[in-house]
Design an enzyme around this catalytic site. Structure first.
Site, PDB file in Angstrom:
ATOM      1  CG  HIS A  91       3.852   2.149  17.690  1.00  0.00           C
ATOM      2  ND1 HIS A  91       2.787   1.295  17.861  1.00  0.00           N
ATOM      3  CD2 HIS A  91       3.673   2.728  16.471  1.00  0.00           C
ATOM      4  CE1 HIS A  91       1.995   1.360  16.800  1.00  0.00           C
ATOM      5  NE2 HIS A  91       2.510   2.236  15.941  1.00  0.00           N
ATOM      6  N   GLY A 133       0.861  -1.195   0.000  1.00  0.00           N
ATOM      7  CA  GLY A 133       0.000   0.000   0.000  1.00  0.00           C
ATOM      8  C   GLY A 133       0.889   1.234   0.000  1.00  0.00           C
ATOM      9  NE  ARG A 134      -2.250   5.669   2.359  1.00  0.00           N
ATOM     10  CZ  ARG A 134      -3.554   5.487   2.359  1.00  0.00           C
ATOM     11  NH1 ARG A 134      -4.296   5.982   1.404  1.00  0.00           N
ATOM     12  NH2 ARG A 134      -4.136   4.826   3.333  1.00  0.00           N
ATOM     13  CB  ILE A 135       3.589   2.568   4.566  1.00  0.00           C
ATOM     14  CG1 ILE A 135       2.734   3.677   5.189  1.00  0.00           C
ATOM     15  CG2 ILE A 135       4.935   2.458   5.291  1.00  0.00           C
ATOM     16  CD1 ILE A 135       2.268   3.414   6.618  1.00  0.00           C
ATOM     17  CD  GLU A 143       3.132  -1.329  20.051  1.00  0.00           C
ATOM     18  OE1 GLU A 143       2.621  -0.208  20.277  1.00  0.00           O
ATOM     19  OE2 GLU A 143       3.452  -1.712  18.926  1.00  0.00           O
ATOM     20  CB  THR A 146       7.232   0.070  10.493  1.00  0.00           C
ATOM     21  OG1 THR A 146       7.020  -0.300   9.125  1.00  0.00           O
ATOM     22  CG2 THR A 146       8.694   0.343  10.731  1.00  0.00           C
ATOM     23  CB  SER A 147       2.749  -3.459  10.007  1.00  0.00           C
ATOM     24  OG  SER A 147       3.130  -4.711  10.541  1.00  0.00           O
ATOM     25  NE  ARG A 148      -1.689  -0.804  14.750  1.00  0.00           N
ATOM     26  CZ  ARG A 148      -1.292   0.387  14.293  1.00  0.00           C
ATOM     27  NH1 ARG A 148      -0.026   0.600  13.962  1.00  0.00           N
ATOM     28  NH2 ARG A 148      -2.158   1.378  14.177  1.00  0.00           N
TER      29      ARG A 148
END
Ligand code: GLV
Length: 322
Positions: free
Chosen positions: A283, A157-159, A264, A233-235
């Site tokens: 995060h 996607g965008r990232i 987290e 860097t997602s979840r």
């Protein structure tokens, strides 16, 4: 005309908070820690809108505690796995998020982590602080080259695409797995097995859903190269932490760099923290001043639009309008 009542679950940058406070009668949770689930249920009672952070679980119970007047949930994040969107849709409540503006900041963080893990920056910094730097060593803290290596992007996607754009400048060969995305930035689509097998660097850019929960597990880690570097860097929930810990400890893969963990914050006795080849930051993907200002601004815009009964500029459940 009384102002609409909203609950804002943390102090957000003034770029957004000023808008919220001008338009609404806002209660802003003052703590550095999020409100507890019980406190959240108490604070939302009777509100017209909620501005939440990714640390707040906004489920059916919270929506029901707010009551039938709840018109909008605005999440100060691009991800929205903390919101029960199906429950919101069932109540015809639009849910807003903050896409686009954090793409570059998050891609920068993914790339920073990739470089740091490849070139062992955290280990090097610790080595100096520990007073171990006695001389230049031909075999000291050797890492991995980027030029000519293969970067596998899980999610395009965008990232993911913004990471590919950066990777082009580093002469990486880029492959991706995302059945919904067209090729861009020189990246070649492949199936997931090929990505696991062929990548020197694997960077995760998928939302957390039932399908992606623990997508990276003992089985998928076993298919990676022993030299592979994993970047997340997602979840946190996309990676099975105990499988990752075993793969890193046994050098089944070379290194991991994580901006997100499960849970987290990571617990201080989590074995991942004891590994030299695992770099963890708290995060920070979108944590640049400008990006956080813009996130607050978009979250405020979504909130106010919802309160006015207008379509949210960024709505994750547009079916509420049909
Ligand atoms: C950060 O993780 C976000 O989803 O905005």
């Amino acid at each position: 005309m009384p102002k609409p009542k909203v609950f804002v679950t943390r102090i957000i940058p003034t770029k957004g908070l000023d808008i919220v406070q001008e338009f609404c009668e806002a209660e802003v949770w003052p703590g550095e820690m999020p409100p507890s689930p019980e406190e959240l249920l108490r604070r939302v009672r009777g509100v017209d809108g909620i501005l939440s952070l990714l640390t707040d679980r906004i489920d059916a119970a919270v929506m029901d505690a707010a009551g039938p007047g709840l018109k909008v949930i605005s999440n100060h994040a691009v991800g929205f796995d903390n919101v029960d969107v199906a429950a919101a849709t069932a109540r015809r409540i639009p849910v807003g998020n903050t896409p686009g503006i954090l793409t570059d900041a998050t891609a920068d963080m993914a790339f920073a982590l990739l470089l740091a893990a490849a070139r062992r920056l955290a280990e090097g910094a610790q080595y100096v602080k520990d007073g171990k730097w006695k001389t230049w060593g031909p075999s000291l803290l050797l890492g991995a080259d980027l030029a000519g290596a293969t970067l596998g992007l899980v999610g395009f996607g965008r990232i993911g695409q913004a990471v590919a754009k950066r990777a082009q400048g580093f002469d990486l060969r880029i492959i991706y797995h995302d059945p919904t995305a067209e090729p861009a930035f020189g990246a070649v689509p492949v199936d997931f097995e090929t990505l696991l097998r062929d990548s020197d660097f694997i960077s995760l850019h998928v939302p957390l859903t039932d399908e992606t929960y623990h997508l990276i597990n003992a089985e998928t880690l076993a298919k990676m190269k022993p030299t592979a570097v994993l970047v997340n860097t997602s979840r946190g929930g996309v990676v099975d932490p105990s499988a990752l810990e075993q793969a890193l400890r046994s050098r089944r893969i070379f290194a991991a760099a994580l901006d997100v963990t499960e849970p987290e914050p990571i617990q201080m006795d989590d074995p991942l923290l004891a590994l030299d080849n695992c770099l963890i930051v708290p995060h920070l993907g979108s944590a640049s001043k400008q990006t956080r200002d813009m996130m607050a601004y978009l979250a405020a815009q979504n909130l106010v639009a919802g309160l006015k009964g207008e379509r949210l500029p960024h709505c994750v459940n547009p079916e509420v309008y049909s």
